[in-house]
Scaffold this active site. Structure first.
Site, PDB file in Angstrom:
ATOM      1  N   GLU A 213      -0.143   4.504  -6.388  1.00 27.44           N
ATOM      2  CA  GLU A 213      -1.445   4.474  -7.061  1.00 27.44           C
ATOM      3  C   GLU A 213      -2.013   5.866  -7.278  1.00 27.44           C
ATOM      4  O   GLU A 213      -2.875   6.078  -8.125  1.00 27.44           O
ATOM      5  CB  GLU A 213      -2.445   3.608  -6.270  1.00 27.44           C
ATOM      6  CG  GLU A 213      -2.931   4.194  -4.946  1.00 27.44           C
ATOM      7  CD  GLU A 213      -1.930   4.018  -3.816  1.00 27.44           C
ATOM      8  OE1 GLU A 213      -2.072   4.692  -2.792  1.00 27.44           O
ATOM      9  OE2 GLU A 213      -1.002   3.217  -3.971  1.00 27.44           O
TER      10      GLU A 213
ATOM     11  N   ASP B 244     -10.625  30.669 -39.687  1.00 29.98           N
ATOM     12  CA  ASP B 244      -9.350  30.317 -39.035  1.00 29.98           C
ATOM     13  C   ASP B 244      -9.422  28.964 -38.335  1.00 29.98           C
ATOM     14  O   ASP B 244      -8.392  28.400 -37.962  1.00 29.98           O
ATOM     15  CB  ASP B 244      -8.971  31.383 -37.994  1.00 29.98           C
ATOM     16  CG  ASP B 244      -8.566  32.693 -38.631  1.00 29.98           C
ATOM     17  OD1 ASP B 244      -8.140  32.672 -39.798  1.00 29.98           O
ATOM     18  OD2 ASP B 244      -8.672  33.737 -37.964  1.00 29.98           O
TER      19      ASP B 244
ATOM     20  N   THR C 211       4.055  11.462   4.455  1.00 31.34           N
ATOM     21  CA  THR C 211       4.980  11.968   3.418  1.00 31.34           C
ATOM     22  C   THR C 211       4.413  11.968   2.011  1.00 31.34           C
ATOM     23  O   THR C 211       4.856  12.758   1.174  1.00 31.34           O
ATOM     24  CB  THR C 211       6.278  11.144   3.414  1.00 31.34           C
ATOM     25  OG1 THR C 211       5.961   9.773   3.097  1.00 31.34           O
ATOM     26  CG2 THR C 211       6.968  11.200   4.758  1.00 31.34           C
ATOM     27  N   ASP C 212       3.457  11.102   1.711  1.00 28.42           N
ATOM     28  CA  ASP C 212       3.010  10.978   0.316  1.00 28.42           C
ATOM     29  C   ASP C 212       1.900  11.946  -0.069  1.00 28.42           C
ATOM     30  O   ASP C 212       1.692  12.199  -1.253  1.00 28.42           O
ATOM     31  CB  ASP C 212       2.511   9.550   0.042  1.00 28.42           C
ATOM     32  CG  ASP C 212       3.661   8.609  -0.272  1.00 28.42           C
ATOM     33  OD1 ASP C 212       4.814   9.025  -0.053  1.00 28.42           O
ATOM     34  OD2 ASP C 212       3.413   7.479  -0.731  1.00 28.42           O
TER      35      ASP C 212
ATOM     36  N   GLU D  86      11.395   3.185   1.038  1.00 27.79           N
ATOM     37  CA  GLU D  86      10.573   2.405   1.966  1.00 27.79           C
ATOM     38  C   GLU D  86      10.719   0.899   1.702  1.00 27.79           C
ATOM     39  O   GLU D  86      10.885   0.097   2.634  1.00 27.79           O
ATOM     40  CB  GLU D  86       9.105   2.829   1.833  1.00 27.79           C
ATOM     41  CG  GLU D  86       8.827   4.237   2.343  1.00 27.79           C
ATOM     42  CD  GLU D  86       7.466   4.752   1.909  1.00 27.79           C
ATOM     43  OE1 GLU D  86       6.603   3.914   1.554  1.00 27.79           O
ATOM     44  OE2 GLU D  86       7.246   5.977   1.904  1.00 27.79           O
TER      45      GLU D  86
ATOM     46  N   VAL E 225       0.840  -1.207   0.000  1.00 24.51           N
ATOM     47  CA  VAL E 225       0.000   0.000   0.000  1.00 24.51           C
ATOM     48  C   VAL E 225       0.866   1.244   0.000  1.00 24.51           C
ATOM     49  O   VAL E 225       0.608   2.224  -0.713  1.00 24.51           O
ATOM     50  CB  VAL E 225      -0.947  -0.002   1.221  1.00 24.51           C
ATOM     51  CG1 VAL E 225      -1.647   1.343   1.362  1.00 24.51           C
ATOM     52  CG2 VAL E 225      -1.974  -1.106   1.093  1.00 24.51           C
ATOM     53  N   ALA E 226       1.929   1.225   0.816  1.00 20.40           N
ATOM     54  CA  ALA E 226       2.807   2.395   0.924  1.00 20.40           C
ATOM     55  C   ALA E 226       3.669   2.575  -0.319  1.00 20.40           C
ATOM     56  O   ALA E 226       3.942   3.696  -0.739  1.00 20.40           O
ATOM     57  CB  ALA E 226       3.698   2.256   2.155  1.00 20.40           C
TER      58      ALA E 226
ATOM     59  N   ASP F  28      -1.635  36.482 -34.853  1.00 18.98           N
ATOM     60  CA  ASP F  28      -2.238  37.602 -35.584  1.00 18.98           C
ATOM     61  C   ASP F  28      -1.619  38.901 -35.082  1.00 18.98           C
ATOM     62  O   ASP F  28      -1.129  38.973 -33.954  1.00 18.98           O
ATOM     63  CB  ASP F  28      -3.749  37.645 -35.335  1.00 18.98           C
ATOM     64  CG  ASP F  28      -4.468  36.480 -35.994  1.00 18.98           C
ATOM     65  OD1 ASP F  28      -4.186  36.198 -37.154  1.00 18.98           O
ATOM     66  OD2 ASP F  28      -5.303  35.849 -35.321  1.00 18.98           O
TER      67      ASP F  28
ATOM     68  N   ASN G 154       3.429   6.534   4.902  1.00 16.09           N
ATOM     69  CA  ASN G 154       2.659   6.845   3.690  1.00 16.09           C
ATOM     70  C   ASN G 154       1.763   8.060   3.904  1.00 16.09           C
ATOM     71  O   ASN G 154       1.662   8.949   3.048  1.00 16.09           O
ATOM     72  CB  ASN G 154       1.820   5.627   3.310  1.00 16.09           C
ATOM     73  CG  ASN G 154       1.243   5.725   1.908  1.00 16.09           C
ATOM     74  OD1 ASN G 154       1.934   6.151   0.991  1.00 16.09           O
ATOM     75  ND2 ASN G 154      -0.001   5.336   1.746  1.00 16.09           N
TER      76      ASN G 154
END
Length: 898
Positions: free
Chosen positions: A283, A642, A735-736, A707, A278-279, A325, A732
């Site tokens: 994802e 255009d 820090t994430d 990790e 998970v950590a 232009d 997790n």
């Protein structure tokens, strides 16, 4: 219920052209609702919240937590549940915030309509239209609702969206005195339909149906709402994420099996493996990219650049050519007539600084244009051969130029203002010359004509346009109040005067007229046998900020190219003033382009910076030629013609103020201020967004590698498990989340626009892998060394795990600052230019302190207070990694930043 039933007198609209009042419109909106189509309902916040718990890894973790509770590990299970909940709430906030940001951007990009309310023409969001509203339609507009025409000037509608028929349909107006009915709708071809576009001409229409009551609304259930697609970068990261997931599963399985073989508790090791997965699995990488794109696009909006298609953000940083232009983009589009040529005489238009009004002078002395036939006809032509709407002046500032008194094309406004300031009563002139027919301006014809009935009941055609085009249709000239046949030397003299004005950076408009004697010309082609009246030279000064923007482009390795329909010498003068071209450099005209082969054009592209008198089809050809030469092209456009070039460009840029709906929908980006410097600012922001995405990718992957290595190497060397499942999940959480998002808010480096455009084929990880892997190893090794040192000092596994936890978190929080730059060490980067990052790190440090020192959290996370002796190795190993990394960065700078 048919909307027409609530209209008391349809014929009245033809007389008053006042439209509804705001009060009446509000009442009708309450009755009929918003003018929008109903598609699929958007997800509710509850669905978004619950979706945070549907991720496979989270479900596995929740299952393991439930099993943990059954086995009696209540405290650990509750802690893990709390962390999962906090992570999910953070993900929920990110998704809600991103969705709201994108919805706000969609509202900004929503179509608008020109509506008559309370007798004045105004621009409103199209969803505010109600049955009975009177709207103005012009070439390039997307028709905002169903209605019938009460006025049509050669109006053609592209109805392919509804009928599949590719050819535009010519539309008629409801005949005078008739009341609209279903029978007339079918017979007379007087209706226009929501979603279709105006291919040419102009007209006014009364709205009969809005929203789901329109023809488009009747088939809305068959239309699938366009789902947002992932950008190429997001797709790459999703693929990368899948590969990392596989690798992580393998490593986590090895960690779990190794622990079980060594005699660790089976359930604990399975939970440790799942927690590590998970950590370690990034994802959230694609989601964070979406957040970064949304935040970046929000910053662009503040700089007046509205991105309609997210992939354009990635492409902006690669732009090598910006085709712009001239009028309104490189120039201010605040036009004023400064020179007039009529009857072989040159006049100046000077501005009285006290009254802020212009007056026509000859050799410094004021002249009365009403006493000179040529000037008088020029003033009349300027008024009647235009679609300028008269608005109320600003009573609070009567000394202002009164720009708010006119609504319309800036060139036409300049001509009308000159007449108004010369003493002409605009409303009286317009009422005296009843318009019979209009032949609208077209970028291919480069002229506009109107047929009017004069006060003396004569039918007169008034024309204005590009002098070289207009002269081809002239057989006579007005000189000294007398009309005579035009001679060759007249043509030469007029073209010389045209060139003189153009060389002074003036936009030159020619004017002509004739009395129509053959009634067949009124419905046919009356633009022949005209009498030349004169020339008007219009000043449109460059935008002050355009000078710096052009210089920025050159420094950033981007080629600025001016593309204009103006005269060659006008284009050259403005381009030279802006330093787009140097003295002696060539300007290519549309006629020259016509005679060039594709290979010749490609040879000339590199040393040509200005294209003049070009047609929309030339723009498309230029875009293709630049792309074939390997350039990434940004192309601006405003007119309906255009749209093909804007769509073909890598970055299509539409004008938000002067652009048509068709061009805006074809574009990737809309300039809300029509300003060239906004394009350059958007390119800079695009580069910053891309750089920020690289920063947090580097950060997340380095930390995840650290990790995994901490756990994996610990198992290999046979020491106790360095971190417990609940501690891994805390890392997790701390820090994430916030630090990674805060990195996407980095303001950008000062030298962003001093770098060359990046290669569009360059991978997002180009030059990053070494930094990621090396720094990840440092994080993992230093955390493991911290465990070994404290374990040997104290003999306590709890102390060693706490030290490892602190070292791992501090390492990552220090590393987040390193990720601010790919070329500078942590000792060289500015720390205080991103307060969001400072705040995110402080929150993480507070969480870490609580986990280490608060008794109730110590029980939940199995930590102990660290003594001063323990802090020495923790601090040392936390600082060791960035110091060594900085030394290596200096030693191998060229290798690491290649």
């Amino acid at each position: 219920m048919e909307a027409v039933r609530v209209i008391p007198n349809n014929v009245g609209y033809r007389k008053k052209t006042a439209g509804l009042t705001y009060l009446e419109a509000k009442k009708r909106q309450e009755l009929y609702g918003k003018n929008t189509l109903q598609y699929k309902k958007k997800r509710s916040w509850i669905v978004i919240l619950l979706s945070q718990f549907t991720d496979f890894m989270v479900l596995v973790l929740l299952g393991a937590t439930a099993l943990s509770m059954i086995m009696g590990e209540i405290t650990e299970a509750v802690t893990i549940l709390a962390i999962v909940l906090l992570n999910s709430l953070l993900g929920f906030y990110q998704e809600i915030h991103t969705e709201r940001t994108m919805e706000a951007l969609e509202r900004l990009a929503a179509p608008r309509a020109k509506v008559f309310r309370d007798g004045e023409l105004c621009e409103l969001p199209a969803d505010e239209l109600v049955p009975g509203d009177l709207i103005l339609l012009e070439a390039g507009d997307r028709i905002p609702a169903d209605g019938y025409l009460i006025e049509s000037n050669e109006l053609q509608a592209d109805e392919s969206l509804l009928t599949g028929e590719s050819m535009p349909v010519m539309k008629n107006a409801l005949p005078d005195g008739m009341v609209f009915s279903e029978e007339k709708r079918k017979k007379n071809n007087i209706c226009v339909y929501m979603g279709c576009t105006v291919a040419g001409g102009t007209g006014k229409a009364v709205i009969t149906a809005t929203g789901m009551d329109t023809e488009m609304g009747k088939i809305a259930h068959m239309i699938e709402q366009a789902q947002p697609h992932d950008t190429p970068l997001q797709k790459k990261l999703e693929t990368l994420g899948s590969n990392i997931v596989t690798a992580c599963f393998v490593i986590c399985a090895i960690v779990s099996i190794t622990g079980i073989i060594r005699g660790e508790n089976v359930f604990s090791m399975l939970l440790a493996g799942i927690s590590l997965a998970v950590a370690a699995v990034p994802e959230g990488l694609p989601a964070v990219v979406t957040i970064a794109l949304a935040l970046g696009v929000g910053r662009m909006v503040k700089k007046n650049a509205l991105v309609r298609k997210l992939p354009a953000v990635e492409t902006l940083g690669c732009a090598t050519v910006i085709c712009s232009d001239k009028t309104g983009t490189l120039t201010e589009n605040k036009m004023r007539v400064v020179s007039v040529y009529s009857g072989r005489t040159r006049y100046q238009v000077t501005v009285d600084k006290r009254q802020h009004k212009g007056r026509i002078t000859l050799q410094g002395k004021p002249v009365d244009p009403k006493k000179l036939t040529g000037l008088d006809l020029m003033m009349t032509t300027g008024i009647v051969c235009s679609n300028v709407k008269l608005q109320g002046r600003d009573d609070e500032h009567p000394d202002s130029e009164g720009s708010d008194a006119f609504f319309g094309d800036p060139t036409e406004v300049a001509l009308v203002r000159m007449a108004a300031e010369s003493g002409y009563d605009l409303e009286m002139t317009l009422s005296g010359y009843r318009r019979i027919r209009e032949i609208p301006f077209d970028s291919n014809r480069k002229m506009m004509s109107v047929i009017c009935e004069s006060p003396s009941k004569e039918k007169i055609i008034f024309s204005k346009g590009a002098p070289e085009v207009l002269l081809k249709k002239c057989t006579h000239i007005l000189v000294a109040d007398m009309e005579r046949a035009i001679m060759n030397y007249d043509f030469e003299r007029i073209l010389r005067e045209n060139n003189r004005m153009a060389q002074n950076a003036l936009r030159v408009i020619g004017m002509a007229c004739r009395v129509i004697t053959d009634e067949k010309d009124i419905a046919g082609n009356p633009e022949y046998g005209l009498t030349f009246i004169g020339l008007a030279g219009i000043m449109d000064p460059p935008r002050p900020e355009a000078y710096d923007a052009v210089e920025q482009c050159k420094v950033a390795g981007i080629k600025p190219v001016m593309i204009t329909g103006d005269h060659k010498e006008t284009a050259r003068a403005v381009a030279a003033d802006l330093k787009i071209i140097e003295e002696g450099q060539n300007v290519i005209t549309g006629d020259e382009l016509e005679n060039m082969s594709d290979s010749e054009l490609k040879e000339r592209l590199e040393d040509t910076f200005v294209f003049a008198r070009v047609l929309p089809k030339h723009k498309l050809r230029l875009v293709k030629a630049y792309k074939e030469k390997g350039h990434i092209v940004a192309m601006t456009g405003d007119g309906v013609n255009d749209a093909p070039a804007v769509k073909e460009a890598d970055i299509g840029v539409a004008m938000g103020c002067s652009g048509t709906d068709v061009t805006r929908e074809a574009a990737s980006m809309i300039l809300m201020d029509d300003n060239f410097s906004t394009i350059v600012a958007a390119v800079e922001e695009g580069r910053n967004i891309y750089n920020n995405i690289r920063k947090f990718i580097r950060y997340l992957l380095s930390c995840n590698i650290g990790e995994v290595l901490t756990m994996f190497l610990g198992m290999l060397i046979g020491i106790p498990v360095p971190l417990l499942p609940v501690q891994i999940l805390f890392v997790n959480l701390a820090t994430d989340g916030l630090p990674a998002i805060a990195l996407s808010m980095e303001p950008g480096d000062n030298n962003t626009m001093q770098q060359k455009p990046r290669d569009p084929n360059e991978h997002i990880f180009s030059g990053l892998w070494r930094l990621i892997v090396v720094r990840g190893i440092f994080i993992g090794v230093s955390s493991l060394l911290s465990f070994l040192t404290v374990y040997s000092m104290s003999g306590s596994v709890e102390s060693a795990r706490t030290a490892t936890l602190v070292t791992l978190v501090l390492n990552q929080l220090i590393h987040v600052f390193e990720c601010k730059s790919e070329t500078k060490s942590i000792f060289e980067i500015p720390f205080l230019n991103n307060l969001w990052l400072i705040g995110a790190v402080l929150v993480s440090v507070c969480l870490l302190s609580g986990v280490v020192y608060l008794p109730f959290l110590q029980k939940l996370f199995n930590t102990v207070s660290l003594s001063a002796d323990h802090w020495l190795p923790v601090a040392g190993f936390s600082i060791l990694a960035p110091v060594v990394s900085s030394l290596l960065t200096r030693l191998f700078k060229n290798t690491f930043s290649s």
